[in-house]
Design a protein around this motif. Structure first.
Motif, mmCIF file in Angstrom:
data_model
loop_
_atom_site.group_PDB
_atom_site.id
_atom_site.type_symbol
_atom_site.label_atom_id
_atom_site.label_comp_id
_atom_site.label_asym_id
_atom_site.label_seq_id
_atom_site.Cartn_x
_atom_site.Cartn_y
_atom_site.Cartn_z
ATOM 1 N N TYR A 331 -61.499 -28.337 -46.571
ATOM 2 C CA TYR A 331 -60.294 -28.551 -45.759
ATOM 3 C C TYR A 331 -59.218 -27.503 -46.040
ATOM 4 O O TYR A 331 -58.271 -27.367 -45.254
ATOM 5 C CB TYR A 331 -59.716 -29.944 -46.032
ATOM 6 N N TRP A 333 -59.440 -24.541 -45.586
ATOM 7 C CA TRP A 333 -59.470 -23.559 -44.494
ATOM 8 C C TRP A 333 -58.775 -24.064 -43.223
ATOM 9 O O TRP A 333 -58.689 -23.339 -42.246
ATOM 10 C CB TRP A 333 -60.915 -23.144 -44.197
ATOM 11 N N ASN A 334 -58.271 -25.270 -43.272
ATOM 12 C CA ASN A 334 -57.410 -25.737 -42.179
ATOM 13 C C ASN A 334 -55.972 -25.273 -42.375
ATOM 14 O O ASN A 334 -55.140 -25.453 -41.483
ATOM 15 C CB ASN A 334 -57.431 -27.271 -42.096
ATOM 16 N N ASN A 335 -55.697 -24.703 -43.551
ATOM 17 C CA ASN A 335 -54.342 -24.248 -43.878
ATOM 18 C C ASN A 335 -54.160 -22.814 -43.399
ATOM 19 O O ASN A 335 -54.865 -21.900 -43.850
ATOM 20 C CB ASN A 335 -54.113 -24.346 -45.386
ATOM 21 N N GLU A 336 -53.218 -22.614 -42.506
ATOM 22 C CA GLU A 336 -53.020 -21.288 -41.905
ATOM 23 C C GLU A 336 -52.610 -20.252 -42.951
ATOM 24 O O GLU A 336 -53.034 -19.088 -42.877
ATOM 25 C CB GLU A 336 -51.949 -21.382 -40.810
ATOM 26 N N ASN A 375 -68.192 -24.727 -39.921
ATOM 27 C CA ASN A 375 -66.935 -24.275 -39.316
ATOM 28 C C ASN A 375 -66.309 -23.126 -40.114
ATOM 29 O O ASN A 375 -65.750 -22.186 -39.542
ATOM 30 C CB ASN A 375 -65.944 -25.437 -39.234
#
Length: 428
Positions: A331, A333-336, A375
């Motif tokens: 998760y 990699w969900n952080n910009e 993803n």
């Protein structure tokens, strides 16, 4: 406590007699009763409770004429009531002998039996701290000895008492600049004792809450004293087995440091990696949460310094058999902010974690983890398809060499078995 019950109430006394009566009641309230037996001294206890209520109200109304004698009576009353052996303390354990099972419920706190009196005494002290009393009159009473007594009381099991102590100590810190350095050093010593000796202290959460506000007020540049506190006390607090009990407050403090001074991100991240849990999955998730908060604030220079050890650990978390750990790591990699930093350093980062990502896609037992991994791989492919193909080719080559090595090892074992077989038959 017959005498206290016989005294008139403060509002009923003539104005000229009220201060004398106020001091008299303070002195009589220095008597401490045993609350272990609710049937003993019921009238005396009730008389003291009512007297303390009167004193608090009188002080709150701003009717006290402060002078050294009055302050002395009030502080004597406060110390007589709050300074006591803390009851209900559990057996202390060293950090190396922690036997708590992860996920086990916490024992119920041992509430202070004398709280009907203690609460009002703490209220007296709090109102006194808020009162506009000449600092010179007060400084002898808020001494270093008194501060240490307050800090020792933070080990009380009663959360109500610790909450009062937190409010009072924080207010003292704000009002008396001369005591600030001593208060910080004394709090450090409490943490040192907790980390390196006892492994147990009830008031860690409350002390960290105070520190969160203190750190927020640090001037820039960060002093060497504060940097030392971060590295010697705050970061090592992560090593405790029961860190989950205070991690939210601890994480807030570390993030406050990074917000104040981005260069502190380097020692904090390296410290987290040094104390990274090996078998405690719940603790590992907490560490990943804290890492993400710090990465939100990290500067490119500091990221470059910690990039390699950081992503080696993230790679290990990605392949964790505990699906929640693996999921939490993916998760990230969900952080910009993280994605932008990774994009700049993709040539160094992707080869470090490509093998773990590829392994998860094919071999992880949890379907959600497999989907999240795909993803992330897709993100890297879109980011730099040429680099992705290079990493894929290198992985195929490495896997081929591994297979060759494994085949060669099997072949040699077979040869050895054939040579040993005749000797085995002879032994039989």
């Amino acid at each position: 406590m017959e005498r206290l019950a016989e005294l008139p109430s403060l509002p009923e006394a003539p104005p000229s007699e009220r201060m004398k009566l106020f001091r008299q009641k303070l002195r009589l309230c220095c008597v401490v009763y045993d609350f272990s037996d609710a049937r003993k001294q019921v009238r005396e206890k009730d008389a003291k409770r009512l007297a303390l209520l009167e004193l608090v109200q009188f002080l709150s109304d701003g009717k006290v004429a402060w002078n050294p004698a009055v302050v002395d009576d009030l502080m004597t009353c406060v110390e007589a009531n709050i300074n006591r052996p803390l009851g209900g303390k559990r057996t202390q354990k060293s950090p190396g002998k922690e036997t708590k099972i992860e996920g086990a419920e916490e024992d119920e706190p041992v509430l202070e039996e004398a709280w009907p009196h203690l609460q009002l005494v703490y209220e007296l002290l709090y109102r006194f701290v808020l009162a506009k009393v000449d600092a010179k009159t007060v400084k002898d009473y808020f001494s270093k000895r008194f501060i240490l007594q307050l800090l020792n009381l933070f080990d009380s099991e009663d959360p109500r008492e610790r909450d009062y102590l937190k409010t009072i100590l924080h207010r003292i810190y704000g009002n008396f600049m001369a005591l600030r350095s001593f208060i910080r050093r004394s709090m450090n010593n409490v943490f040192f004792t907790f980390i390196y000796e006892t492994g147990h202290f009830n008031g860690v959460v409350e002390l960290l809450q105070i520190l969160g506000s203190i750190i927020n007020g640090f001037a820039l540049p960060i002093k060497a004293e504060h940097q030392k506190f971060l590295e010697k006390a705050l970061i090592p607090l992560h090593k405790a087995a029961n860190v989950a009990q205070y991690h939210q407050e601890l994480s807030y403090c570390t993030v406050q440091f990074v917000e104040k001074d981005p260069t502190t991100a380097t020692p904090i991240i390296l410290g987290l990696l040094r104390f990274w849990p090996v078998t405690a999955s719940a603790k590992e998730i907490l560490f990943l949460n804290e890492l993400e908060e710090i990465i939100e604030l990290i500067q490119p220079e500091q990221f470059a310094q910690v990039m390699r050890p950081l992503f080696l650990q993230i790679g290990r978390s990605i392949t964790s058999p505990h699906f929640q750990v693996s999921q939490r790591a993916l998760y990230l990699w969900n952080n910009e902010s993280l994605v932008n930093l990774v994009a700049v350093h993709r040539v160094e980062i992707l080869p470090m974690i490509f093998g773990q990502l590829y392994h998860n896609c094919d071999n992880h037992w949890h379907t959600t983890v497999q989907s999240l991994t795909f993803n992330v791989l897709k993100l890297f492919m879109e980011m730099d398809s040429q680099l992705f193909d290079q990493c894929s080719a290198q992985l195929v080559e490495r896997e081929g060499k591994k297979q060759q090595t494994s085949d060669e090892r099997s072949r040699r074992w077979q040869q050895l078995e054939q040579r040993v077989q005749p000797y085995r038959q002879q032994v039989r």
